[in-house]
Design a protein around this motif. Structure first.
Motif: not given
Length: 714
Positions: A447-454, A520-523, A556-562, A564-573
């Motif tokens: 998802i982060v690399e843009g292979q799947v998802g929006s 945002e649609m990948d959140a 995970l650290f890359r995901l926190v910075h990229l 949205p906030f709801p997903v970043a909170v989940q990644a931090l947890m």
């Protein structure tokens, strides 16, 4: 007067004889309806043993025969009757004597009953064919089955075949031999079908006629009921009826109600009387080389061939249900999905195909059916917990299917993160948990690399647009080159065209598109992945925890910075859960937590309570008082413009943290040291090392400075 009396007696005799004949006809018709004398060889005299004439003495018979000899020809209709009182009775007796066996046989020949071992002069009772075939009669094969029962129960009662010495294995049997055995089995099945039909006629002819009539011209419900009854009574003799039901499901041309009734009937038949609690075996896989001879061998062949035919028809039913599950009508799709689930839960036969069909419905365009498919899969695992690794492997294969829609991928991830895990080895144990964690992190990376998802969809659209623009550019460039070549001066010319400049614009090649970023649609998908990791991580073996953290923390650290906030909170947890297993929490985690706290989401997002809970846990165990004080100050700064409920939560959080770390009071009440007196920031000082850019240091102004600034402003 005597003539008149004779006429009266003769008329009464005729009347009495006519009544007897009518009574006999009524009794015979009733017996035919009951199946006791239908088509019997005895005819109307099959019950003459109970007639009064049979008990008369031979002397009376001779007297009657003498009277019959003196009788004249029978009068035609319309003629007057003559005074012959014994004519009517003599005629009846003559007809009876025609059918009565002769008491004397010619010389040198045995009587017809002496061949059967009966005394001479004793009448032999003829067999009534309406009661079924006569025992020992030729031309009709007997059934191999002693009594009707469920076929796999009867097959299990057969003794196991022991391998004799020197016997050839089944794999070495030639195809001609196997085909010969198959032809023999088809003949045995045909004989069983004929014997079943004769038995059904013998037991109740009316029921047999009703079933045949219903199968020909009854309603759909009656046809399904009749076929179901026949298959339940004897599947050996009614494979053709089973084929009829399967064909209704395959063609789907009789209306959705016909297909529904056929699916329900087949589901009931296969679950109750056709499928055992084991997997079926093909005919070629049976121990054909151990087949005994005679009737016992025919029984083995019957059960083996029947098992093969049921397996073939069950595969046809599964294929038909898969086609129905892809039908345009939601009604048929829903009914086929339910039938697939019921067959998968109750019987192990064909579970791979059924499971694949049920998992495939996670990608159904109808969201109701897709959601219901996930629910049915969860119910399957509640009844068969041992299938968890099998189901997880099938869903994983579904996830990486090319061209899969994002919604279908989301439903599959939601099903997996709701999977009830366990430490038991038979239910997957730590191996299944680690496999799921690897799967979740793989989806993260894609998802982060843009292979799947929006991001993948956007990147695909950008690549298609770039391809079209490049094609247009190449065509225009080619046309421009051709025009320039046509206007160029020829060798030996006057060069008049040499000074003509081309008025065509300079073509600029299109720029390559930039890499698409998850939107945002990948959140929701990312949040579902994080939930799955959090639930599966406690079941991972201890020795596998450290490699998982080292391999996946960067994502995970890359995901926190990229994200949205709801997903970043989940990644931090998730990172907190991973790092809490170690002795200390890395400083990189606190830096990422501070960056999320400084964003715009904490005060307005629905994940704010979750974020505050995580922040409280991190500040309680922080070993750096300065860092904890920086978090406290930043939290108070965020709470100033925030809504009241968030501000109250922030103050409550700080009060609880101060109970655990009282040293924070000094950091909150006293200003931090600055590099230069009177400076606003530590960066303003000279002669010392510059502080970290991410750390902000503030200094409160003195009262005199505040008054001086106020006067200057005035």
């Amino acid at each position: 007067f005597e003539n008149n009396n004779a006429t009266t007696v003769m008329g009464a005799s005729k009347k009495t004889g006519g009544e007897d004949e009518g009574l006999k006809g009524d009794v015979a018709s009733q017996l035919k309806q009951l199946g006791l004398a239908a088509g019997g060889a005895g005819g109307e005299h099959a019950f003459d043993d109970f007639a009064p004439a049979a008990n008369k003495a031979p002397k009376q018979q001779k007297k009657v025969q003498g009277i019959l000899k003196d009788e004249g020809p029978k009068k035609q209709a319309g003629e007057h009757a003559q005074p012959q009182p014994s004519k009517g009775r003599g005629k009846q007796q003559e007809q009876a004597n025609k059918h009565a066996p002769s008491s004397k046989a010619p010389a040198g020949k045995k009587g017809p009953h002496q061949e059967d071992g009966l005394p001479e002069g004793e009448a032999k009772r003829e067999w009534n064919s309406g009661a079924g075939p006569r025992p020992g009669a030729g031309g009709q094969s007997k059934s191999l089955l002693t009594q009707p029962s469920v076929w796999y129960v009867a097959a299990a009662e057969m003794p196991r075949l022991a391998t004799p010495e020197g016997a050839a294995p089944a794999a070495l049997l030639s195809e001609e031999k196997i085909e010969e055995l198959r032809n023999r089995c088809e003949g045995i099945l045909a004989n069983e079908a004929a014997a079943f039909e004769r038995e059904l006629k013998r037991r109740n002819l009316a029921d047999y006629k009703w079933i045949m009539q219903v199968k020909r011209s009854g309603t759909t419900s009656d046809k399904v009921a009749a076929i179901t009854l026949q298959v339940q009574e004897s599947v050996v003799a009614n494979l053709s009826s089973l084929d009829t039901l399967i064909s209704w499901v395959q063609k789907r041309k009789g209306g959705r109600e016909v297909v529904r009734q056929a699916i329900e009937a087949l589901q009931e038949l296969f679950c109750s009387v056709l499928l055992p609690d084991r997997k079926l075996v093909h005919f070629e896989q049976q121990p054909l080389h151990l087949l005994p001879a005679g009737k016992e061998g025919s029984k083995y062949l019957l059960w083996w061939y029947l098992e093969d035919q049921i397996k073939v028809r069950y595969n046809l039913l599964i294929a038909a249900l898969e086609e129905c599950s892809r039908d345009n009508l939601d009604f048929l799709k829903d009914r086929a999905t339910k039938a697939i689930y019921q067959l998968l839960v109750k019987k192990p036969e064909g579970e791979a195909k059924l499971l694949a069909a049920l998992v495939n419905k996670l990608g159904d365009p109808n969201r109701k059916i897709a959601s219901k498919s996930g629910y049915l899969l969860s119910q399957l695992l509640l009844q068969h917990p041992v299938m968890k690794p099998i189901v997880a492997r099938e869903v994983e294969r579904f996830l990486f299917r090319p061209g899969l829609q994002s919604r279908a991928r989301y439903y599959a991830i939601v099903f997996l993160n709701q999977l009830p895990l366990s430490h038991k080895e038979k239910e997957g144990g730590p191996a299944l948990a680690r496999r799921l964690v690897d799967l979740y992190f793989t989806m993260f990376r894609m998802i982060v690399e843009g292979q799947v998802g929006s991001a993948a969809e956007v990147g695909k659209a950008q690549a298609e647009r770039y391809r079209k623009e490049m094609a247009i550019y190449l065509r225009q460039k080619k046309r421009q080159d051709e025009q320039r070549a046509s206007t160029a001066p020829k060798k030996g010319g006057n060069g008049a065209a040499a000074g003509i400049k081309s008025k065509a614009k300079k073509l600029v090649p299109p720029k390559k598109p930039k890499a698409a970023v998850p939107e945002e649609m990948d959140a929701r998908l990312l949040s579902a992945l994080i939930v799955g990791i959090r639930r599966a991580f406690p079941f991972v073996a201890t020795e596998d925890v450290e490699p998982l953290i080292d391999r996946n923390s960067q994502q995970l650290f890359r995901l926190v910075h990229l994200a949205p906030f709801p997903v970043a909170v989940q990644a931090l947890m998730l990172m907190w859960q991973l790092f809490s297993t170690q002795a200390t929490v890395s400083e990189r985690f606190y830096r990422a937590l501070y960056a999320v706290l400084s964003s715009d989401g904490p005060a307005t997002s629905s994940k704010a309570p979750m974020f505050l809970a995580l922040l409280y846990k991190a500040m309680r165990v922080d070993v750096s008082p300065k860092r904890a004080a920086a978090f406290a100050k930043r939290l108070l700064q965020v709470a100033i413009p925030a809504p009241a409920h968030f501000a109250c939560g922030a103050l409550l959080l700080l009060s609880e943290v101060l109970k655990v770390q009282p040293a924070l009071w000094a950091g909150l009440m006293q200003p931090e040291e600055t590099a230069a007196a009177g400076g606003v920031s530590a960066k303003a000082g000279t002669g010392k090392a510059q502080e970290d850019e991410d750390r902000e240091v503030f200094k409160d102004l003195d009262d005199e400075e505040q008054e001086g600034g106020a006067q200057q402003g005035g």
